[in-house]
Motif scaffolding. Structure first.
Motif, PDB file in Angstrom:
ATOM      1  N   UNK B 307       0.821  -1.212   0.000  1.00 58.69           N
ATOM      2  CA  UNK B 307       0.000   0.000   0.000  1.00 58.69           C
ATOM      3  C   UNK B 307       0.856   1.263   0.000  1.00 58.69           C
ATOM      4  N   UNK B 308       2.048   1.158   0.560  1.00 62.13           N
ATOM      5  CA  UNK B 308       2.889   2.354   0.718  1.00 62.13           C
ATOM      6  C   UNK B 308       3.535   2.790  -0.590  1.00 62.13           C
ATOM      7  N   UNK B 309       3.807   1.822  -1.463  1.00 62.39           N
ATOM      8  CA  UNK B 309       4.510   2.162  -2.705  1.00 62.39           C
ATOM      9  C   UNK B 309       3.517   2.601  -3.774  1.00 62.39           C
ATOM     10  N   UNK B 310       3.761   3.789  -4.307  1.00 60.28           N
ATOM     11  CA  UNK B 310       2.902   4.321  -5.351  1.00 60.28           C
ATOM     12  C   UNK B 310       3.358   3.732  -6.686  1.00 60.28           C
ATOM     13  N   UNK B 311       2.773   2.578  -7.017  1.00 56.12           N
ATOM     14  CA  UNK B 311       3.274   1.847  -8.184  1.00 56.12           C
ATOM     15  C   UNK B 311       2.956   2.542  -9.496  1.00 56.12           C
ATOM     16  N   UNK B 312       1.785   3.185  -9.567  1.00 57.48           N
ATOM     17  CA  UNK B 312       1.459   3.877 -10.809  1.00 57.48           C
ATOM     18  C   UNK B 312       2.451   5.013 -11.055  1.00 57.48           C
ATOM     19  N   UNK B 313       2.852   5.683  -9.960  1.00 52.41           N
ATOM     20  CA  UNK B 313       3.808   6.774 -10.146  1.00 52.41           C
ATOM     21  C   UNK B 313       5.149   6.213 -10.611  1.00 52.41           C
ATOM     22  N   UNK B 314       5.544   5.054 -10.078  1.00 48.69           N
ATOM     23  CA  UNK B 314       6.790   4.430 -10.533  1.00 48.69           C
ATOM     24  C   UNK B 314       6.722   4.171 -12.036  1.00 48.69           C
ATOM     25  N   UNK B 315       5.586   3.626 -12.468  1.00 44.81           N
ATOM     26  CA  UNK B 315       5.422   3.314 -13.893  1.00 44.81           C
ATOM     27  C   UNK B 315       5.474   4.593 -14.725  1.00 44.81           C
ATOM     28  N   UNK B 316       4.754   5.613 -14.260  1.00 43.71           N
ATOM     29  CA  UNK B 316       4.689   6.848 -15.036  1.00 43.71           C
ATOM     30  C   UNK B 316       6.004   7.608 -15.020  1.00 43.71           C
ATOM     31  N   UNK B 317       6.595   7.719 -13.833  1.00 44.20           N
ATOM     32  CA  UNK B 317       7.769   8.581 -13.702  1.00 44.20           C
ATOM     33  C   UNK B 317       9.041   7.908 -14.171  1.00 44.20           C
ATOM     34  N   UNK B 318       9.231   6.653 -13.847  1.00 48.30           N
ATOM     35  CA  UNK B 318      10.505   6.009 -14.171  1.00 48.30           C
ATOM     36  C   UNK B 318      10.416   5.268 -15.507  1.00 48.30           C
ATOM     37  N   UNK B 319       9.268   4.703 -15.815  1.00 51.42           N
ATOM     38  CA  UNK B 319       9.158   3.904 -17.035  1.00 51.42           C
ATOM     39  C   UNK B 319       8.279   4.558 -18.095  1.00 51.42           C
ATOM     40  N   UNK B 320       7.973   5.825 -17.895  1.00 51.58           N
ATOM     41  CA  UNK B 320       7.217   6.593 -18.880  1.00 51.58           C
ATOM     42  C   UNK B 320       5.932   5.876 -19.295  1.00 51.58           C
ATOM     43  N   UNK B 321       5.325   5.195 -18.352  1.00 51.38           N
ATOM     44  CA  UNK B 321       4.051   4.542 -18.628  1.00 51.38           C
ATOM     45  C   UNK B 321       4.144   3.211 -19.369  1.00 51.38           C
ATOM     46  N   UNK B 322       5.358   2.711 -19.608  1.00 47.14           N
ATOM     47  CA  UNK B 322       5.489   1.487 -20.400  1.00 47.14           C
ATOM     48  C   UNK B 322       5.492   0.237 -19.519  1.00 47.14           C
ATOM     49  N   UNK B 323       4.518   0.121 -18.638  1.00 48.41           N
ATOM     50  CA  UNK B 323       4.383  -1.056 -17.790  1.00 48.41           C
ATOM     51  C   UNK B 323       2.964  -1.092 -17.244  1.00 48.41           C
ATOM     52  N   UNK B 324       2.599  -2.221 -16.631  1.00 51.45           N
ATOM     53  CA  UNK B 324       1.253  -2.410 -16.097  1.00 51.45           C
ATOM     54  C   UNK B 324       1.407  -2.804 -14.629  1.00 51.45           C
ATOM     55  N   UNK B 325       0.547  -2.265 -13.756  1.00 53.46           N
ATOM     56  CA  UNK B 325       0.608  -2.629 -12.339  1.00 53.46           C
ATOM     57  C   UNK B 325       0.422  -4.136 -12.178  1.00 53.46           C
ATOM     58  N   UNK B 326       1.246  -4.738 -11.348  1.00 55.31           N
ATOM     59  CA  UNK B 326       1.167  -6.183 -11.148  1.00 55.31           C
ATOM     60  C   UNK B 326       0.039  -6.525 -10.182  1.00 55.31           C
ATOM     61  N   UNK B 327      -0.614  -7.660 -10.425  1.00 56.07           N
ATOM     62  CA  UNK B 327      -1.705  -8.075  -9.546  1.00 56.07           C
ATOM     63  C   UNK B 327      -1.334  -9.297  -8.720  1.00 56.07           C
ATOM     64  N   UNK B 328      -0.334 -10.051  -9.169  1.00 55.33           N
ATOM     65  CA  UNK B 328       0.156 -11.197  -8.407  1.00 55.33           C
ATOM     66  C   UNK B 328       1.438 -11.644  -9.095  1.00 55.33           C
ATOM     67  N   UNK B 329       1.783 -12.941  -8.987  1.00 58.24           N
ATOM     68  CA  UNK B 329       3.021 -13.395  -9.617  1.00 58.24           C
ATOM     69  C   UNK B 329       2.860 -13.636 -11.104  1.00 58.24           C
ATOM     70  N   UNK B 330       1.619 -13.858 -11.574  1.00 57.78           N
ATOM     71  CA  UNK B 330       1.407 -14.218 -12.979  1.00 57.78           C
ATOM     72  C   UNK B 330       0.948 -12.996 -13.771  1.00 57.78           C
TER      73      UNK B 330
END
Lengths: 304, 536, 308
Positions: B307-330
């Motif tokens: 909950x603490x890690x802002x994953x969407x911001x990581x995707x947007x800021x570091x990977x310029x949106x070229x990733x999808x938030x993970x939901x589990x291991x698969x």
């Protein structure tokens, strides 16, 4: 990896005053200072070094932003009025990181050089003065260090010690002394045949006394020059360590780390590399000019 | 300073076999290159692709990274091969049948297939290859692909039957997709000789191998699918990502098999001079965390970190949106088995704090939480020189700090990280890894089972163990699906590691490469199709 | 004299032994192992990994491995690479060394050709515009990161002008850019050394004597000053052999050249023990020989240093 450039050329000229009489020291120092001020670039170097020192001390006052604050969606954004040097690949203000980074640069440069000089002078003086077996053993240890692939040592240290500011200083200090030892040994080799040393020995002075009272003060000059000339190399070495992952731990900003981080982005966000690169270049240049000035000032053969 | 096996994309052979496309579900190839597809194929020329790391051997048994596989796959074929649409396609096999009890597989082989030395491919080669990998004395890395195999029989010249000790639903995707070597030649030169002089049934045969420089293969005239159009296919080793991008820009190379910088990917994808396939990786970008460490023992702490890690911001800021938030291991790339209805962890620092309070971790004097005198502090070790992921760790560090968790950062070489993670001597790391999905099968027994060889997080859940076993014993895909859904739900609840995102994988070709498929679910698998391409 | 050389050679052998042993120990102390890297993301069981370790003899205690290695060395056998699954290290070195040697020789020739004249002029005309320009240029040469210089060179000459290939060795022109970049730094260091050396020599008695004899300034400079100034520069060049390899690592990486520098870094990161040990040993031999040669030159030239 950058190499430490092996200093030594022209140092024969930088042999300090050989006088042991304390009464002459003050006027000698004054004359050296006058010679120093005559070489304008040296003075400029001194001023720049002093300025960088001030920036380091007052970093928290001067920096416009926190060096670790991440500005959302600003990865690699270019300069604006509010952020004159732009943002890095994480979205942090480069100017603020640069200002805080000067602290690490100065601390590493000064302390690591200090350690290297201390070890180098101790080993060089002992080897040069005592000669014989002691010299052979110490010189071969120096050889071994210079022959050792430092990269292997550094990577092993990364894995064993883990990165931290103290380790960076320690690693650089304990691996960079070989060139000092070489230079000091060469100086001492010629010094020990000089009249004032022979005289001291004739009056029954102990080895320890001769080393401390007569030899060490006389190699201080060349060592200071060598140290200022190689401070730049130590800053560069610190940058090289960052490449190997033995840099200062993030998020603490340091120029070497900034340079290493920016490597991948040179073609896209050149400002990430240019800013710390320029600071390193300026600092190295300043120290080198200061060193040149000191060399001239401390060279007794230079005429007033 | 180069990138190691887990660096950048974190793709190695296994993950390679298991990549699929998400964006490709709808459309795929970007750019106007399609219009040229009508042009007639032409023979000749050399196609150059660049990879990041040396090709240290050409044996199919040496688990090299993607770069290695790209060369090996031109030389070899398997009975079944995954294609760019993520389907298992009979290749050296003409067809195959599985017995309903899952205890035997029968493969009808393609006839008239020639190895590069002119000998014919037969059932004996399959038997020899599989038995060689299975023989413990050979210490084959591929051995695990043949787990549960009892015997391999050459029924006749063109029929192979594989008998299983117990059902293993992963066999077609793992065992049967293992590359075939010629029995006579391999037994004569030995694996040692084979590594530098491989002979396969592939569309290209080895011409020159300089591990750190390039690997050159030449068109094989008698290839069973017809001689390829290209005369040569070459893999150049270029460690720097930015230089690989420059190679594409200057036309020095035609494709890069290892990721470029995100910005270069986005730029070239928009450039009409390139054909780009955007797919989603099956591997998951994650922080493995050592569950054996007391501070991570409480599930609530691990959930709080999610909950603490802002994953969407990581995707947007570091990977310029070229990733999808993970939901589990698969990954959703693995569409047959992907389960979207799991516990989710939206960015919610307040909830994170509440969970930590509940678990008994109270803020200490320096802002870092404490419990019974222990600080909620750990070290995350990233791969030396990992330019793609370290910024990610640096931003996550700030997010965690905001809720009172101290994550220190360090770097170490890959060889050190893998050993220390295996031994449980490291708190946490950050890399991409495939948790099931290897070879097109969802089985995660190596990574999530309590005795798994690559169970980085030292996760132990008896329920998951028994579900993993049940999934392998069930040959019917329809009945397997709920089993793997269940595993994903438990993982999402337990949070054995901090799963962050699934990366987009860009596979870029210069426009002069023609004959590319219209779309792809899986970028890297595209290179299997080099025999269909030509230079226009 | 000959006794001195013999002693130094013996001591040199001891230094090499010391370096080799230290490398061996440090590598074994480093946590990690090459097998994990070899296996990569393949799905293997811990038993399999143990079996592969055994196959490479990495399960044996370090002192056994050390003795085996010493024995192999004594027979001139460098061992095999684990990462390249059994390729002899000797073969790998033979493939990589020519690249690095070519690169270094080209860079050395270029930098000497530039640095010596510029250094002499700067040394004679100290504090002139040329001197300042030289100092600033030399400092930039040292301080600019070589990866930056490399990429800028690629962008200019390969992308914009399209004169040279951006990477690789598919033709000899692939050597031009990396050698030039390597020479940039080398030139900077040499120029500074030459300047300092000339400047100090100009104050020596024999130069003043030459002037007093009424020799033309050019003759004084060339015959006396430069010749004497070159000696320390040459000796320092000898010492710099130790840094030879580290300088090429970045250049080899950026320009994708399969040289020794890249082989060493890759092997260190992957803990490919035998490869690292062989390169360390080779490097130690080069440095020790260069040091002995340098000391001999020093001793022959500088009467203050007595040997024997």
């Amino acid at each position: 990896m950058r190499r430490l450039h092996a200093p030594g050329a022209g140092l024969g000229a930088a042999v300090a005053t050989r006088s042991t009489a304390t009464s002459h020291r003050r006027s000698e120092a004054w004359r050296a200072w006058r010679r120093f001020t005559r070489y304008r670039p040296g003075v400029a170097g001194l001023i720049v070094v002093a300025l960088i020192g001030l920036v380091a001390i007052f970093a928290n006052v001067l920096a416009p932003y926190s060096p670790t604050a991440v500005h959302p969606s600003m990865r690699g954004a270019g300069p604006t009025l509010a952020h004159p040097l732009g943002y890095d690949h994480v979205g942090r203000d480069i100017l603020s990181r640069l200002i805080y980074g000067s602290r690490i640069a100065i601390v590493v440069a000064v302390l690591a050089t200090g350690i290297a000089v201390a070890i180098g002078v101790a080993i060089g003086t002992t080897a040069g003065y005592l000669g014989g077996r002691v010299d052979a053993v110490l010189s071969r240890i120096t050889d071994a260090l210079m022959a050792f692939p430092i990269l292997v040592l550094l990577i092993a240290l990364v894995a064993v010690l883990g990165p931290s500011l103290a380790n960076v200083i320690l690693v650089i200090g304990t691996t960079a002394w070989a060139s000092y030892a070489r230079v000091v040994r060469a100086e001492v080799l010629s010094l020990r045949e000089q009249e004032f040393v022979l005289a001291a020995r004739a009056t029954g002075a102990t080895d320890r006394r001769i080393i401390w009272r007569h030899l060490v003060p006389n190699v201080v000059g060349p060592v200071i020059v060598l140290a200022t000339l190689s401070v730049g190399n130590i800053i560069i070495l610190e940058a090289a360590l960052s490449f190997l992952g033995l840099g200062v731990r993030p998020p603490t900003p340091d120029w070497g780390g900034m340079l290493a981080d920016g490597r991948a982005f040179i073609t896209i966000y050149p400002q990430i590399v240019i800013a710390p690169g320029a600071m390193i270049a300026i600092t190295v240049l300043a120290f080198n000019l200061l060193g040149d000035g000191l060399r001239d000032a401390l060279d007794p053969r230079q005429r007033d | 300073m180069g990138h190691r096996r887990m660096a950048e994309g974190g793709t190695t052979r296994r993950e390679f076999l298991a990549r699929a496309a998400l964006m490709a579900l709808s459309a795929s190839s970007v750019g106007p290159a399609r219009a040229a597809a009508a042009q007639a194929p032409r023979r000749g020329g050399t196609m150059v692709v660049t990879g990041h790391q040396e090709i240290s051997s050409l044996s199919p048994d040496d688990a090299g990274p993607t770069v290695h596989w790209t060369a090996v796959t031109q030389i070899h074929n398997a009975l079944l091969e995954l294609d760019e649409n993520y389907a298992l396609v009979p290749t050296l096999a003409q067809s195959y049948t599985a017995s309903p009890d899952g205890l035997s597989y029968t493969f009808k082989l393609r006839r008239g297939v020639k190895f590069h030395d002119g000998t014919e491919f037969t059932a004996e080669d399959v038997k020899y290859t599989y038995e060689w990998y299975m023989n413990p004395a050979n210490h084959a890395i591929n051995a695990n692909n043949f787990k549960d195999v009892d015997a391999v029989q050459a029924v006749d010249r063109y029929t192979v039957r594989v008998r299983m000790k117990q059902p293993n639903a992963a066999f077609p995707a793992k065992g049967a997709s293992t590359f075939i070597v010629p029995a006579a030649y391999h037994s004569r030169v030995g694996e040692k000789g084979y590594k530098s002089a491989p002979i396969g049934t592939g569309a290209f045969r080895l011409k020159e191998w300089k591990p750190a420089e390039h690997t050159l293969v030449q068109a094989f005239d008698q290839h069973f699918r017809g001689r390829p159009y290209l005369d040569f296919f070459r893999v150049d080793i270029v460690p720097e990502a930015s230089v690989r991008a420059i190679g594409l820009q200057t036309g020095t190379s035609d494709s890069a098999v290892w990721p470029l910088l995100v910005e270069d990917n986005l730029r070239l994808a928009k450039d009409p001079n390139f054909t780009t396939f955007v797919t989603v990786t099956t591997g998951v970008n994650h922080f493995p965390i050592n569950n054996k460490r007391p501070i991570f023992a409480d599930k609530r702490v691990r959930q709080a970190m999610m909950h603490a890690i802002n994953r969407q911001r990581l995707i947007d800021d570091i990977f310029k949106g070229t990733a999808v938030i993970a939901t589990s291991h698969l990954s959703p790339a693995f569409k047959t088995y992907y389960e979207p209805n799991v516990t989710k962890y939206p960015y919610d620092p307040a909830k994170a704090r509440a969970l930590l309070d509940e678990a008994g971790w109270k803020p200490g004097s320096d802002g870092v939480r404490e419990k019974d005198g222990v600080r909620l502090s750990f070290t995350c070790v990233t791969i030396t020189g990992d330019q793609a992921r370290r910024p990610e760790a640096e931003v996550a560090q700030q997010d965690l700090k905001a809720v009172g968790i101290e994550m220190k950062l360090a770097e170490a070489p890959v060889a050190t990280i893998t050993e220390k993670m295996h031994k449980g001597e490291m708190d946490a790391s950050l890399f991409n890894w495939t948790y099931g999905g290897g070879g097109g099968d969802p089985d995660p027994s190596v990574t999530l089972r309590s005795n798994g060889g690559n169970n980085w997080s030292h996760y132990e859940n008896p329920k998951v163990d028994s579900l993993i076993d049940a999934g392998l014993r069930e040959p019917d895909p329809k009945k397997r699906r709920p089993i793997y859904s269940e595993i994903q739900k438990i993982v999402a609840e337990d949070v054995p590691f901090l799963y962050i995102m699934y990366w987009n994988w860009y596979t870029i070709f210069t426009k002069r490469i023609k004959g590319l498929p219209k779309s792809a679910f899986n970028g890297p698998q595209l290179y299997r199709k080099a025999y269909q391409w030509w230079i226009g | 004299m000959w006794r001195y050389v013999a002693t130094r050679l013996l001591q040199g052998a001891a230094v090499i032994f010391l370096v080799a042993t230290a490398t061996f120990l440090i590598l074994r102390l480093t946590p990690g192992n090459p097998i994990d890297v070899l296996v990569g993301e393949a799905e293997v069981t811990p038993e399999q990994v143990a079996g592969i370790k055994q196959l490479w003899g990495l399960d044996r205690p370090w002192y056994e491995q050390y003795l085996t290695w010493l024995g192999n060395m004594a027979r001139g056998n460098f061992g095999v690479s684990v990462i390249r699954t059994g390729v002899p290290v000797g073969t790998m070195l033979a493939q990589a060394a020519p690249v690095t040697i070519t690169l270094n020789i080209a860079a050395l020739v270029a930098s000497v050709a530039i640095a010596i004249p510029v250094g002499i002029l700067a040394g004679i005309r100290r504090y002139s515009a040329l001197d300042y320009l030289g100092t600033v240029g030399a400092t930039l040469g040292v301080a600019l990161p070589s990866f930056w210089v490399s990429l800028m060179a690629i962008i200019l000459f390969a992308v914009k002008l399209r004169w040279l290939p951006p990477f690789g060795l598919h033709s000899w022109s692939g050597y031009i850019l990396p050698a030039a970049v390597l020479a940039t730094e080398q030139t900077a260091v040499l120029t500074r050394m030459m300047r300092g050396s000339v400047a100090s020599v100009l104050h020596q008695d024999y130069v003043r004597t030459g002037r007093a004899k009424g020799l033309p300034e050019a003759a004084v400079v060339l015959r006396h000053a430069v010749r004497n100034a070159l000696l320390p520069v040459i000796t320092v060049l000898g010492y710099r052999m130790a840094f030879l390899l580290s300088g090429t690592i970045i250049v080899e990486t950026v320009f994708a050249l399969p040289g020794i520098g890249r082989l060493l870094t890759d092997s260190v990161y992957h803990l490919d023990y035998q490869v690292v040990q062989a390169i360390a040993l080779l490097l130690a031999v080069i440095v020790v020989v260069a040091n002995i040669a340098t000391d001999l030159v020093y001793a022959l030239v500088d009467p203050r240093i007595r040997i024997g």
